[in-house]
Design an enzyme around this catalytic site. Structure first.
Site, PDB file in Angstrom:
ATOM      1  N   HIS A 206      -1.964  67.247  -5.986  1.00 17.30           N
ATOM      2  CA  HIS A 206      -2.830  67.918  -5.021  1.00 17.30           C
ATOM      3  C   HIS A 206      -2.365  69.364  -4.850  1.00 17.30           C
ATOM      4  CE1 HIS A 206      -4.723  69.056  -1.229  1.00 17.30           C
ATOM      5  NE2 HIS A 206      -5.625  68.131  -1.514  1.00 17.30           N
TER       6      HIS A 206
ATOM      7  N   SER B 262     -13.970  71.676   0.846  1.00 16.17           N
ATOM      8  CA  SER B 262     -14.901  71.896   1.947  1.00 16.17           C
ATOM      9  C   SER B 262     -16.217  71.115   1.819  1.00 16.17           C
ATOM     10  CB  SER B 262     -15.169  73.396   2.126  1.00 16.17           C
ATOM     11  OG  SER B 262     -13.960  74.063   2.474  1.00 16.17           O
TER      12      SER B 262
ATOM     13  N   GLY C  64     -10.060  73.358   2.485  1.00 18.92           N
ATOM     14  CA  GLY C  64      -9.743  73.563   3.895  1.00 18.92           C
ATOM     15  C   GLY C  64     -10.135  74.934   4.422  1.00 18.92           C
TER      16      GLY C  64
ATOM     17  N   LYS D 109      -4.253  63.953   4.657  1.00 18.66           N
ATOM     18  CA  LYS D 109      -3.170  64.949   4.717  1.00 18.66           C
ATOM     19  C   LYS D 109      -2.199  64.565   5.843  1.00 18.66           C
ATOM     20  CE  LYS D 109      -6.455  68.295   2.994  1.00 18.66           C
ATOM     21  NZ  LYS D 109      -6.735  69.675   2.671  1.00 18.66           N
TER      22      LYS D 109
ATOM     23  N   GLU E 226     -10.513  70.573  -7.689  1.00 19.03           N
ATOM     24  CA  GLU E 226     -10.521  71.132  -6.337  1.00 19.03           C
ATOM     25  C   GLU E 226     -10.077  72.589  -6.384  1.00 19.03           C
ATOM     26  OE1 GLU E 226      -9.997  67.787  -3.303  1.00 19.03           O
ATOM     27  OE2 GLU E 226      -7.990  68.323  -3.955  1.00 19.03           O
TER      28      GLU E 226
HETATM   29  C1  PEP Z   1      -8.513  68.019  -0.081  1.00 22.75           C
HETATM   30  O1  PEP Z   1      -7.539  68.002   0.651  1.00 22.75           O
HETATM   31  O2  PEP Z   1      -8.442  67.402  -1.158  1.00 22.75           O
HETATM   32  C2  PEP Z   1      -9.711  68.759   0.314  1.00 22.75           C
HETATM   33  C3  PEP Z   1     -10.675  68.879  -0.547  1.00 22.75           C
HETATM   34  O3  PEP Z   1      -9.721  69.297   1.576  1.00 22.75           O
HETATM   35  P1  PEP Z   1     -10.998  69.910   2.375  1.00 22.75           P
HETATM   36  O4  PEP Z   1     -12.117  68.903   2.230  1.00 22.75           O
HETATM   37  O5  PEP Z   1     -10.517  70.088   3.758  1.00 22.75           O
HETATM   38  O6  PEP Z   1     -11.356  71.194   1.690  1.00 22.75           O
END
Ligand code: PEP
Length: 236
Positions: free
Chosen positions: A91, A196, A166, A9, A160
């Site tokens: 994303h 996460s 996050g 990121k 996701e």
């Molecule tokens: C991501 O940015 O694709 C993600 C899954 O972030 P995190 O692992 O922080 O939840």
């Protein structure tokens, strides 16, 4: 073989990325790890790193263009300088924080598909959709695949759930397997889980047969943690 991907990121500098990549390389060579590993640093940290075959550097975002007047964006002219052939598209932060539409995700997908790029295409529902149940969640996720050629050979999907990114809130193994199993009915590409993921929950998530690997943000930014997760993935 399961896959692991790190999305930096807006974290890490050019110098710290160089160090991170060197440490990944050293770890992988020393432990003879063959696991496919993807690293997505910020655009300012792209470089022509010499990497083992199974380690790939990609970009978190790129505009569907070679070059031109698209302030703040990069195109293939910038990617070619470093031999980058891997791109994240769709994303949730691009979609929900930066307001990217499905239309632009499709344009990017088609442009980079035409050029043969490896594409990691992200889908995932917001909390208010999850709360409406599994059918609505699947409808929403399949909607994010509308206009996307899911038979593209260099495609990896990342599921996701937005409420798990996050936030420290991980989907349960039941949540994950329900959605992944349903996606697998229609998609032959590998499907990663993201949201996460950390060293303490990765092994359990990778035990789910329909999970082909993970896309990790927060807990991948520290090298020791990422190395631990590379090792867990290599043994899964
Ligand atoms: C991501 O940015 O694709 C993600 C899954 O972030 P995190 O692992 O922080 O939840």
């Amino acid at each position: 073989m399961k896959i692991i991907a790190s999305n930096f990121k807006t974290n890490h500098t050019r110098a710290s990325t160089k160090d991170f990549v060197a440490q990944v390389k050293q770890f992988v060579v020393q432990k003879d790890i063959q696991t496919p590993i993807y690293i997505f640093p910020p655009a300012t940290a792209l470089d022509s790193f010499e990497l083992p075959k199974n380690v790939t550097l990609g970009v978190q975002n790129a505009y569907p263009t070679k070059n031109g007047s698209f302030t703040g964006e990069i195109g293939t002219e910038q990617l070619d300088e470093f031999g980058i052939k891997t791109v994240l598209i769709g994303h949730s932060e691009r979609r929900h924080v930066l307001g990217e539409s499905q239309k632009i995700s499709i344009e990017k997908f088609n442009f980079y598909k035409e050029l043969g790029y490896n594409i990691i295409y992200c889908i995932g529902e917001k909390l208010e959709v999850k709360e409406q149940g599994v059918d609505k969640t699947l409808e929403y996720c399949f909607g994010q695949l509308d206009g996307i050629d899911i038979s593209y050979e260099n495609l990896i999907i990342a599921y996701e759930p937005v409420w798990a990114i996050g936030t420290g809130v991980v989907a349960t193994t039941e949540d994950i397997s329900t959605i992944h199993n349903a996606l697998k009915q229609k998609i032959d590409s590998p499907i990663l889980y993201g949201g996460s993921v950390k060293p303490s929950n990765l092994a359990e998530i990778l035990k789910i047969e329909s999970v082909d690997g993970s896309l990790i943000g927060t807990s991948s930014w520290e090298i020791e943690s990422f190395q631990q997760m590379i090792e867990i993935t290599s043994k899964a």
